[in-house]
Design a protein around this motif. Structure first.
Motif, PDB file in Angstrom:
ATOM      1  N   PHE A  24       0.837  -1.193   0.000  1.00  0.00           N
ATOM      2  CA  PHE A  24       0.000   0.000   0.000  1.00  0.00           C
ATOM      3  C   PHE A  24       0.870   1.239   0.000  1.00  0.00           C
ATOM      4  O   PHE A  24       2.040   1.223   0.393  1.00  0.00           O
ATOM      5  CB  PHE A  24      -0.956   0.015   1.201  1.00  0.00           C
ATOM      6  CG  PHE A  24      -0.285   0.098   2.544  1.00  0.00           C
ATOM      7  CD1 PHE A  24       0.012   1.328   3.115  1.00  0.00           C
ATOM      8  CD2 PHE A  24       0.034  -1.054   3.248  1.00  0.00           C
ATOM      9  CE1 PHE A  24       0.627   1.410   4.353  1.00  0.00           C
ATOM     10  CE2 PHE A  24       0.647  -0.983   4.490  1.00  0.00           C
ATOM     11  CZ  PHE A  24       0.941   0.251   5.043  1.00  0.00           C
ATOM     12  N   VAL A  25       0.288   2.338  -0.469  1.00  0.00           N
ATOM     13  CA  VAL A  25       0.954   3.633  -0.507  1.00  0.00           C
ATOM     14  C   VAL A  25       0.192   4.582   0.408  1.00  0.00           C
ATOM     15  O   VAL A  25      -1.019   4.753   0.254  1.00  0.00           O
ATOM     16  CB  VAL A  25       0.991   4.208  -1.942  1.00  0.00           C
ATOM     17  CG1 VAL A  25       1.525   5.638  -1.929  1.00  0.00           C
ATOM     18  CG2 VAL A  25       1.832   3.333  -2.841  1.00  0.00           C
ATOM     19  N   GLY A  26       0.867   5.180   1.355  1.00  0.00           N
ATOM     20  CA  GLY A  26       0.230   6.138   2.254  1.00  0.00           C
ATOM     21  C   GLY A  26      -0.552   5.494   3.380  1.00  0.00           C
ATOM     22  O   GLY A  26      -0.309   5.765   4.554  1.00  0.00           O
ATOM     23  N   ALA A  27      -1.502   4.653   3.044  1.00  0.00           N
ATOM     24  CA  ALA A  27      -2.327   3.960   4.026  1.00  0.00           C
ATOM     25  C   ALA A  27      -3.072   2.830   3.321  1.00  0.00           C
ATOM     26  O   ALA A  27      -3.192   2.817   2.095  1.00  0.00           O
ATOM     27  CB  ALA A  27      -3.309   4.923   4.691  1.00  0.00           C
ATOM     28  N   GLY A  85      -3.264   8.832  -5.167  1.00  0.00           N
ATOM     29  CA  GLY A  85      -2.617   7.547  -5.356  1.00  0.00           C
ATOM     30  C   GLY A  85      -2.464   6.709  -4.115  1.00  0.00           C
ATOM     31  O   GLY A  85      -1.859   5.631  -4.150  1.00  0.00           O
ATOM     32  N   TRP A  86      -3.026   7.175  -2.991  1.00  0.00           N
ATOM     33  CA  TRP A  86      -2.933   6.397  -1.757  1.00  0.00           C
ATOM     34  C   TRP A  86      -3.852   5.176  -1.830  1.00  0.00           C
ATOM     35  O   TRP A  86      -4.837   5.149  -2.566  1.00  0.00           O
ATOM     36  CB  TRP A  86      -3.331   7.265  -0.569  1.00  0.00           C
ATOM     37  CG  TRP A  86      -2.240   8.180  -0.113  1.00  0.00           C
ATOM     38  CD1 TRP A  86      -1.287   8.774  -0.877  1.00  0.00           C
ATOM     39  CD2 TRP A  86      -2.001   8.626   1.225  1.00  0.00           C
ATOM     40  NE1 TRP A  86      -0.469   9.557  -0.117  1.00  0.00           N
ATOM     41  CE2 TRP A  86      -0.877   9.489   1.183  1.00  0.00           C
ATOM     42  CE3 TRP A  86      -2.607   8.388   2.450  1.00  0.00           C
ATOM     43  CZ2 TRP A  86      -0.369  10.103   2.326  1.00  0.00           C
ATOM     44  CZ3 TRP A  86      -2.114   9.011   3.588  1.00  0.00           C
ATOM     45  CH2 TRP A  86      -0.996   9.850   3.519  1.00  0.00           C
ATOM     46  N   ALA A 117       7.955   2.235   6.827  1.00  0.00           N
ATOM     47  CA  ALA A 117       8.803   2.491   5.658  1.00  0.00           C
ATOM     48  C   ALA A 117       8.021   2.462   4.347  1.00  0.00           C
ATOM     49  O   ALA A 117       8.620   2.597   3.280  1.00  0.00           O
ATOM     50  CB  ALA A 117       9.936   1.463   5.606  1.00  0.00           C
ATOM     51  N   PHE A 118       6.710   2.270   4.417  1.00  0.00           N
ATOM     52  CA  PHE A 118       5.898   2.200   3.205  1.00  0.00           C
ATOM     53  C   PHE A 118       5.976   3.513   2.431  1.00  0.00           C
ATOM     54  O   PHE A 118       6.269   4.576   2.981  1.00  0.00           O
ATOM     55  CB  PHE A 118       4.439   1.882   3.549  1.00  0.00           C
ATOM     56  CG  PHE A 118       3.836   2.815   4.555  1.00  0.00           C
ATOM     57  CD1 PHE A 118       3.279   4.027   4.172  1.00  0.00           C
ATOM     58  CD2 PHE A 118       3.833   2.492   5.895  1.00  0.00           C
ATOM     59  CE1 PHE A 118       2.725   4.890   5.093  1.00  0.00           C
ATOM     60  CE2 PHE A 118       3.284   3.355   6.839  1.00  0.00           C
ATOM     61  CZ  PHE A 118       2.727   4.548   6.428  1.00  0.00           C
TER      62      PHE A 118
END
Length: 322
Positions: A112-115, A128-129, A261-262
């Motif tokens: 995942f990105v952000g959350a 884009g999250w 670290a995502f």
């Protein structure tokens, strides 16, 4: 011993400020001049320093860990990551073509990105999250990553991914995927009927009473389904591409579970993937093959060094100037 040019370090103790040596009750703080002196801009990073940064990134270090290890600033490292990844992706697109692949294994790995998607707000989703999937196609014989794609998991992304695979392979190939339904139409659209294709669906048992949140269920069997052609049952497997997914989890810090670290930007996430696959294909010696996947596939006659990989930046700049 300190030279005259060495930035001074202020030592603050309960009794005031002094320049004493280390002590158990003292706390060292870098002065403003010292902090500035260890931050290196992109313009002053030579090839050796760039190689140090890239080596850290492809061996599983986070951005901030790379800052501490190399002394380069965070913005410098991120800019190097994005610029070099762009050059690596362009080289992969140009060089990894006309392949002779007998057995292709395809899979997708979640991150995942952000959350995570359930925690993403609408405005964050627009940036884009949320859940992100990385599609990978691996040659089972040479262990070469034929194609990769970062995006969603629906039919549109599956079709784009499989068309890219078909464009890079010049012969009839046997393909194995998992049971994801999107593959059925995507593979047919990309390869037509000139293909041997099977899906391998793993069957998992019910979780036990002491099942932990992140403990995987036990695989109790596999269901093979022939979709097209006449695939060899002995080679209907996704083991190699799943092992490659594990390598990604271990070697790309952004994929490490249960950490902070995502990726915070999907562009940086895609850049980390592109950088990793360039390193994996051309620089990293495969433990079983004893050569790199690119050498085994006939795309290279030597093991690339990190410096050679970094040199793609200069090559791209010279091509743009020409």
């Amino acid at each position: 011993m300190h030279s005259e040019n060495t930035p001074s370090v202020q030592v603050h103790t309960k009794g005031g400020t002094n320049t004493a040596d280390n002590s158990l009750n003292s706390k060292k703080l870098l002065t403003k001049h010292a902090r500035a002196s260890i931050m290196v801009s992109m313009n002053t990073l030579d090839k050796t320093r760039r190689a140090q940064v890239v080596k850290c990134l492809v061996e599983g270090c986070s951005i901030r860990a790379t800052v501490r290890m190399t002394g380069a600033s965070k913005n410098t490292i991120v800019k190097l990551l994005v610029d070099l990844a762009d050059a690596c992706a362009a080289y992969h697109d140009r060089r990894v073509r006309d392949l002779k692949v007998r057995r292709l294994q395809c899979d997708e790995i979640w991150n995942f990105v952000g959350a995570k998607a359930k925690n993403v707000k609408p405005e964050q989703k627009a940036e884009g999250w949320g859940d992100t999937w990385t599609w990978t196609a691996l040659d089972a014989d040479t262990k070469l990553c034929v194609s990769y794609l970062v995006g969603g998991r629906d039919l549109g992304w599956a079709t784009e991914f499989m068309h890219d695979c078909a464009m890079r392979i010049g012969n009839r190939v046997q393909i194995t995927t998992d049971g994801h339904k999107a593959y059925l139409e995507a593979v047919e659209n990309a390869f037509g009927s000139d293909i041997d294709y099977a899906q391998l669906q793993k069957i998992y048992g019910a979780p036990s009473e002491d099942h932990k949140r992140y403990s995987p269920a036990v695989c109790i069997g596999c269901d093979m389904k022939v979709v097209s052609g006449n695939p060899d049952p002995k080679h209907v497997s996704t083991s190699f591409v799943e092992r490659q997914n594990l390598s990604m989890r271990m070697s790309i810090r952004r994929f490490t579970r249960l950490t902070n670290a995502f990726s915070k930007k999907v562009e940086n996430h895609a850049a980390a993937v592109a950088l990793w696959f360039m390193y994996y294909n051309f620089c990293r010696i495969h433990q079983t093959l004893r050569v790199t996947p690119a050498m085994e596939a006939g795309l290279s006659n030597h093991v690339w060094s990190i410096e050679e990989m970094v040199a793609l930046l200069d090559r791209k700049a010279s091509e743009a100037a020409a």
